[in-house]
Design an enzyme around this catalytic site. Structure first.
Site, short mmCIF file in Angstrom:
data_model
loop_
_atom_site.label_atom_id
_atom_site.label_comp_id
_atom_site.label_asym_id
_atom_site.label_seq_id
_atom_site.Cartn_x
_atom_site.Cartn_y
_atom_site.Cartn_z
N CYS A 98 0.62 -1.40 -0.09
CA CYS A 98 -0.04 0.11 -0.09
C CYS A 98 0.89 1.21 0.17
O CYS A 98 1.62 1.58 0.79
CB CYS A 98 -0.85 0.04 1.20
SG CYS A 98 -1.94 1.47 1.22
N ARG B 139 -15.27 -9.15 -9.44
CA ARG B 139 -14.70 -7.90 -9.82
C ARG B 139 -12.92 -7.73 -10.21
O ARG B 139 -12.32 -8.38 -9.44
CB ARG B 139 -14.66 -6.78 -8.98
CG ARG B 139 -14.32 -5.11 -9.43
CD ARG B 139 -14.82 -4.28 -8.39
NE ARG B 139 -16.21 -4.03 -8.20
CZ ARG B 139 -16.56 -3.89 -7.09
NH1 ARG B 139 -15.82 -3.64 -5.92
NH2 ARG B 139 -17.93 -3.85 -6.92
#
Length: 343
Positions: free
Chosen positions: A81, A281
């Protein structure tokens, strides 16, 4: 027809399409998921497409947009991240966006065809005052007729109830990877912390958006372990984002070996087979996949994409490119914001 004619008549065999393979009655074991991942590619895609058609006969693609409403400065040390305060990635901490700014972005997303709008904030866990502000954003976006989703970190039961009352439809909280590989990626919170947040979201009556990331140096068994964890949630998530690691300079995983694109397609196919009614997704990393691999992912059962120019702080294929790709494939965008059930 005479007797002699009957004796010489040949039997006519009727061939009907085989029904979709049934899902196991019990929990998915890591071994069972690994066996699916190890199938010959064409067989795996055929099975996934059969399951997909049985549960999504319209074959539409859900368009979702993700906006970072509070960027950077996160105290977690998730190795993937760029928003972690521990890593020097060039991402600067910013305050929570104002309601008008968020509404403009949500309106633009709706005008571009999105039916779901997700708001992400780089917090370990929101405080009472944070949840109050997010609730205002949820109510405002909901007023535009969009499905609402939020990803804010760990969530306490009372905060989940507060967001539900504001009209939140989905809460995203990914498991990231298999339990046994998790501490290689992050050690500022536990796997159980993530499971607890999912339980709080479920108890509040909010639908769950939960998936993971591949390409973080994990072994194939860890990918199987991630899918098994997701599929064994009761119920499994209504929305399952599968992310391919975006390698951001300055993060510990910046030099990770990219996942083989065909292995990524396999992950989509196995997610579809094990969670047949979920929206699977294509999320982070679509930019690196290219059109051909994305087409294979749709064939394997992906029926949702994040749509727009950014995913939090990393790039994403632009809207026009996505529109053209869906048109070339003859795929239509989902036109309703109604939520489907998840078995």
């Amino acid at each position: 027809m005479g007797a002699n004619d009957l004796s010489t008549a040949k039997a006519v065999m009727l061939h009907r399409p085989a029904p979709p393979p049934p899902a196991p009655a019990g929990p998915w074991s890591v071994e069972a998921v690994q066996a699916l991942l190890d199938k010959p590619f064409n067989e795996l895609l055929f099975q996934a497409q059969t399951v997909h058609r049985a549960h999504f006969p319209e074959g539409d693609i859900e368009l979702a947009t993700l906006l970072s409403v509070k960027t950077g400065g996160c105290p977690e040390n998730c190795g993937y991240c760029p928003q972690s305060a521990e890593f020097d990635t060039g991402v600067k901490a910013q305050k929570l966006m104002e309601v008008d700014e968020v509404l403009r972005a949500a309106q633009a997303a709706r005008d571009a065809g999105a039916t779901r709008f997700c708001m992400g904030a780089a917090w370990r866990a929101p405080k009472d005052r944070d949840v109050e502000k997010i609730a205002v954003l949820v109510e405002a976006v909901k007023g535009l007729g969009l499905q609402t989703c939020a990803t804010l970190g760990m969530l306490e039961p009372q905060h989940a109830l507060q967001l539900k009352a504001a009209g939140l439809d989905y809460y995203n909280h990914n498991l990231d990877t298999a339990p046994e590989y998790y501490t290689d990626i992050v050690d500022t919170r536990s796997y159980q912390d993530r499971l607890d947040t999912l339980a709080h979201v479920r108890a509040a009556g909010i639908s769950v958006c939960c998936g993971g990331i591949v390409g973080m140096g994990e072994e194939p068994v860890h990918r199987a372990g991630l899918i098994a964890q997701l599929a064994n949630l009761d119920p499994y998530p209504e929305s399952v984002p599968i992310n391919s690691l975006v390698r951001v300079p300055g993060t510990p995983l910046a030099d990770s070996e990219p996942i083989d694109p065909l292995d990524f397609v396999r992950m989509i196919a196995v997610a579809r087979i094990t969670m047949p009614k979920a929206r699977v997704r294509l999320s982070a990393g679509r930019q690196q996949l290219g059109d051909a691999v994305q087409a294979l992912c749709f064939l394997a059962g992906a029926n949702s994409i994040f749509y727009g120019d950014k995913l939090l702080v990393t790039g994403n294929p632009d809207v026009e490119a996505d529109v053209q790709l869906l048109a070339r494939l003859g795929l239509k965008a989902r036109s309703t914001t109604e939520q489907g059930a998840c078995a």
